[in-house]
Design a protein around this motif. Structure first.
Motif: not given
Length: 588
Positions: A41-58
């Protein structure tokens, strides 16, 4: 959908603060672009930085096997972004966009089409070619080539590295905290690790030599509170040993390194540090040491890879040699050495990686002696897709000696959720009995089904009867979860104020039910801090006093609180910092 995902599972893999923050991110709708490709599963989360954080769940049939995030979180368990993603998957599964796995996408393409895709991506992202070249080299490299030592490259200049280490140490001299300095030096060691991964032991050794040279000279200036500065030499010894055994040294280089290692030994021995013995041994033995050569050819005796009795560091040295043999693709020699040095878990792990799983499983039933060995093998079997075999080995491990039984029980329970729910329940119950926790309690409730009505009272009675201070946090959290305020109060009343992270939640819950207890318990804790006259701890006193105030207000005794606060200010009128803090709005 991710198999066996539940809130209890998420809670188990994260600390309370990260879970709460992750809930906030989930509720705020910060999770974007949930894409599932096969078992990833690949996801993006909006955080405190300008670019989204990338999450990978296996994940596999048993559940989540690994979860990563590009944020800098480096504490226990999953970060808040991973929590947010998993809560979204759990509560809003329709948001997951299902797309074909990469293998499925590529299966129908011919060579020409694949080449076109690779070329187009490389044209759009030139830096991607580096990764392509590495993969091509790995795929085309023969076993013979892997066993050859890497050719010498441009030599690294050690002087800037020495200066960098000295600057790091000097920066932390006045702070009485050596851990940040050691962490920064570890980052330099990682540069040596990258050379080792590329087969360049010589440059790795130059980098490490520069680090040790500077560290030996100035390490005593790091008079930190953790006491880790002296122990850090063991890490340096490990790293040097691997680099020495990966390098190709000339006679003069050998003599120079021997001289330096002995000099470093002399420098630190007066401070009670016994180090560099393993790296010196590795330098002297190399790979041509006759007993070692016999082992690598399959001639194994009771002495293993040693001429006489093995030293204390024999296991560590064997593990370093095994890492190098695996890196070089010398798998049969790896097996011989692992067998000779009694590295059973690594022997079984390598058999499994080589596709000899059944042989590993059969041998494991005879040779495994600890839960740790079983867990190592079970993890490798799971990586190979042999989930049922992995679960069987894990179950065997729970009956063996050693440590790691709690971790193994939880791991087996999570795996079993996709295979056998009864085993999942029994292994989670085993985990709870070994080490109670709120996440495991909630998971048991989920797995028990109709048995929960009879199981719950048994678990609660067991907690009440437990006198172990190690279980206090779990007991308090579970009692609060069930609304058993009196049991929670009994759990924390005698705890030290240092356990405030356990006591505070109980007080917060008890204010509406037992405000009298809150006042009786929190007032002395605050006053002991104030009376000690250590201003740096006054904020802790105020945390207790805020709860005292809330309890008085709950009782309708606001005037009584005002009298207590005024008395404190008059008694400690010379403690100007405290008086100013007592005048804060939330304490009036």
């Amino acid at each position: 959908m991710i198999p066996s995902l539940s809130e209890a599972t998420i809670r188990h893999h994260t600390i309370a603060q990260s879970f709460e923050r992750g809930q906030g991110y989930y509720r705020a709708g910060s999770v974007h672009s949930l894409i599932q490709r096969g078992d990833r599963l690949l996801a993006r989360v909006e955080g405190s930085e300008a670019t989204d954080y990338q999450i990978n769940v296996y994940f596999d049939q048993g559940g989540i096997t690994r979860a990563t995030c590009t944020c800098p979180y480096d504490y226990e368990g999953w970060c808040k972004h991973i929590v947010a993603v998993l809560l979204t998957c759990l509560n809003q599964p329709d948001r997951i966009e299902h797309r074909p796995a990469l293998a499925t996408l590529l299966a129908s393409l011919n060579r020409e089409q694949l080449e076109t895709i690779v070329q187009n991506i490389a044209n759009e992202q030139p830096e991607w070619m580096d990764a392509v070249e590495v993969q091509i080299a790995l795929l085309t490299q023969s076993k013979t080539q892997k066993s050859q030592k890497a050719p010498r490259r441009t030599t690294v200049d050690p002087k800037p590295i020495e200066r960098q280490v000295k600057r790091i140490i000097n920066r932390y001299v006045e702070q009485w905290n050596d851990e940040p300095a050691l962490d920064e030096i570890r980052e330099i060691i990682q540069k040596a690790d990258k050379f080792l991964e590329q087969g360049d032991g010589n440059n790795a050794l130059i980098i490490l030599g520069a680090i040790v040279r500077a560290y030996v000279q100035d390490w005593m200036n790091l008079d930190g509170s953790s006491g880790e500065s002296g122990a850090f030499f063991e890490e340096l010894d490990d790293a040097l040993t691997e680099a020495i055994l990966s390098a190709e040294l000339t006679t003069s280089e050998f003599q120079q390194w021997q001289k330096e290692l002995k000099n470093w030994q002399k420098e630190v021995v007066d401070y009670g540090v016994d180090s560099f013995e393993m790296s010196l041994t590795a330098l002297q033995q190399g790979w041509e040491y006759p007993p070692l050569q016999e082992v690598l050819q399959g001639n194994i005796t009771e002495l293993g890879a040693w001429e006489d009795e093995a030293p204390d560091f024999a296991d560590d040295l064997a593990w370093i040699r095994l890492k190098i043999l695996e890196r070089q693709g010398r798998h049969q020699e790896y097996l011989y050495l692992a067998e000779a040095e009694g590295q059973t878990d690594r022997y079984l792990q390598m058999l499994t990686k080589l596709g000899r799983s059944q042989e590993a499983i059969a041998l494991a039933e005879q040779e495994m002696s600890t839960a740790g060995e079983a867990w190592t093998l079970a993890k490798t079997l799971r990586q190979q897709g042999e989930l049922k075999s992995a679960l069987n080995i894990a179950m065997q491990g729970l009956s063996l000696g050693g440590s790691n039984h709690y971790g193994l029980a939880v791991w087996a329970s999570e795996l079993a959720e996709g295979i056998d729910l009864e085993i999942a329940f029994q292994t989670r119950l085993k985990a709870f009995q070994l080490q109670p926790s709120l996440p495991d309690y909630l998971k048991l409730k989920e797995l028990a089904g109709h048995r929960w009505d009879s199981l719950q009272p048994e678990l609660l009675d067991t907690l009440r009867q437990s006198s172990s201070s190690l279980h206090a946090k779990a007991k308090a959290a579970i009692f609060l979860e069930e609304g058993l305020i009196e049991d929670a109060i009994a759990t924390v009343t005698q705890l030290s104020s240092y356990e405030s992270d356990i006591i505070h939640p109980v007080m917060d819950a008890a204010i509406a039910h037992r405000p009298d207890w809150v006042i009786e318990n929190a007032r002395p804790r605050a006053e002991s801090i104030i009376n000690a006259a250590q201003a740096q701890y006054y904020h802790h006193a105020l945390n207790w006093l805020r709860r005292v105030r809330a309890a008085y207000l709950q009782l309708g005794q606001q005037e009584e609180w005002h009298r207590h606060r005024t008395a404190l200010m008059q008694t400690h009128t010379r403690k100007h910092k405290l008086v100013a803090m007592l005048q804060q709005r939330d304490l009036t």
